[in-house]
Scaffold this motif. Structure first.
Motif, mmCIF file in Angstrom:
data_model
loop_
_atom_site.group_PDB
_atom_site.id
_atom_site.type_symbol
_atom_site.label_atom_id
_atom_site.label_comp_id
_atom_site.label_asym_id
_atom_site.label_seq_id
_atom_site.Cartn_x
_atom_site.Cartn_y
_atom_site.Cartn_z
ATOM 1 N N GLU A 9 0.831 -1.204 0.000
ATOM 2 C CA GLU A 9 0.000 0.000 0.000
ATOM 3 C C GLU A 9 0.869 1.258 0.000
ATOM 4 O OE1 GLU A 9 -3.739 1.736 -0.280
ATOM 5 O OE2 GLU A 9 -3.217 -0.382 -0.379
ATOM 6 N N ILE A 10 1.930 1.257 0.808
ATOM 7 C CA ILE A 10 2.865 2.396 0.840
ATOM 8 C C ILE A 10 3.523 2.573 -0.521
ATOM 9 C CG2 ILE A 10 5.126 3.158 1.764
ATOM 10 C CD1 ILE A 10 2.912 3.752 3.682
ATOM 11 N N ASP A 11 3.949 1.481 -1.140
ATOM 12 C CA ASP A 11 4.574 1.553 -2.470
ATOM 13 C C ASP A 11 3.621 2.178 -3.490
ATOM 14 O OD1 ASP A 11 6.810 0.358 -1.391
ATOM 15 O OD2 ASP A 11 6.384 -1.630 -2.245
ATOM 16 N N LYS A 12 2.365 1.812 -3.406
ATOM 17 C CA LYS A 12 1.355 2.375 -4.313
ATOM 18 C C LYS A 12 1.214 3.872 -4.078
ATOM 19 C CE LYS A 12 -3.536 2.125 -5.400
ATOM 20 N NZ LYS A 12 -4.836 1.686 -4.958
ATOM 21 N N ILE A 13 1.127 4.274 -2.833
ATOM 22 C CA ILE A 13 1.000 5.697 -2.495
ATOM 23 C C ILE A 13 2.231 6.465 -2.950
ATOM 24 C CG2 ILE A 13 0.886 7.345 -0.571
ATOM 25 C CD1 ILE A 13 -0.877 5.167 0.872
ATOM 26 N N ASP A 14 3.419 5.899 -2.732
ATOM 27 C CA ASP A 14 4.648 6.563 -3.172
ATOM 28 C C ASP A 14 4.641 6.774 -4.682
ATOM 29 O OD1 ASP A 14 5.658 6.780 -0.610
ATOM 30 O OD2 ASP A 14 6.944 4.996 -0.775
ATOM 31 N N GLY A 15 4.168 5.787 -5.424
ATOM 32 C CA GLY A 15 4.060 5.926 -6.879
ATOM 33 C C GLY A 15 3.102 7.049 -7.258
ATOM 34 N N GLU A 16 2.006 7.164 -6.521
ATOM 35 C CA GLU A 16 1.045 8.235 -6.775
ATOM 36 C C GLU A 16 1.656 9.599 -6.473
ATOM 37 O OE1 GLU A 16 -2.432 7.174 -4.511
ATOM 38 O OE2 GLU A 16 -2.930 5.518 -5.871
ATOM 39 N N ILE A 17 2.427 9.675 -5.398
ATOM 40 C CA ILE A 17 3.091 10.939 -5.051
ATOM 41 C C ILE A 17 4.022 11.367 -6.185
ATOM 42 C CG2 ILE A 17 4.814 12.007 -3.517
ATOM 43 C CD1 ILE A 17 3.513 10.311 -1.224
ATOM 44 N N ILE A 18 4.810 10.433 -6.706
ATOM 45 C CA ILE A 18 5.721 10.747 -7.819
ATOM 46 C C ILE A 18 4.930 11.206 -9.036
ATOM 47 C CG2 ILE A 18 7.430 9.773 -9.437
ATOM 48 C CD1 ILE A 18 8.477 10.308 -6.560
ATOM 49 N N GLY A 19 3.829 10.529 -9.312
ATOM 50 C CA GLY A 19 2.984 10.924 -10.437
ATOM 51 C C GLY A 19 2.429 12.328 -10.267
ATOM 52 N N PHE A 20 1.985 12.648 -9.052
ATOM 53 C CA PHE A 20 1.469 13.993 -8.782
ATOM 54 C C PHE A 20 2.571 15.041 -8.908
ATOM 55 C CE2 PHE A 20 -2.094 11.912 -6.310
ATOM 56 C CZ PHE A 20 -3.086 12.287 -7.206
ATOM 57 N N LEU A 21 3.781 14.715 -8.450
ATOM 58 C CA LEU A 21 4.890 15.660 -8.595
ATOM 59 C C LEU A 21 5.203 15.897 -10.071
ATOM 60 C CD1 LEU A 21 7.303 14.555 -5.730
ATOM 61 C CD2 LEU A 21 6.116 16.755 -5.916
#
Length: 88
Positions: A9-21
């Protein structure tokens, strides 16, 4: 949930953060083009201060400390200024 599920779940969120950046920086580039056309400086401290205050207000409601927001956005704003000035 077990440890591996939580890490996934954390890995998924981290990927989303990178996408948003990435999306944020894409928009920042467009803003930089407009500022350049209008002869405006990339660095606009009043705008950064306004954004920070708004974000800290939201973060406080989520129990995220002001210092974390200050530190995080110092990095984000620095990169945004580089992108807007064409120095990245």
């Amino acid at each position: 949930m077990n440890l591996e599920e939580l890490r996934t779940e954390i890995d998924k969120i981290d990927g989303e953060i990178i996408g948003f950046l990435a999306k944020r920086f894409e928009i920042v580039g467009k803003i930089g083009q407009i500022k350049n056309e209008q002869g405006l400086p990339a660095y606009q401290p009043e705008r950064e201060k306004m954004v920070l205050e708004s974000l800290k207000g939201k973060a406080r409601r989520l129990e995220i400390e002001d210092k974390f927001i200050d530190d995080l956005y110092e990095i984000i704003f620095a990169e945004s200024r580089k992108i807007q000035s064409g120095k990245n």
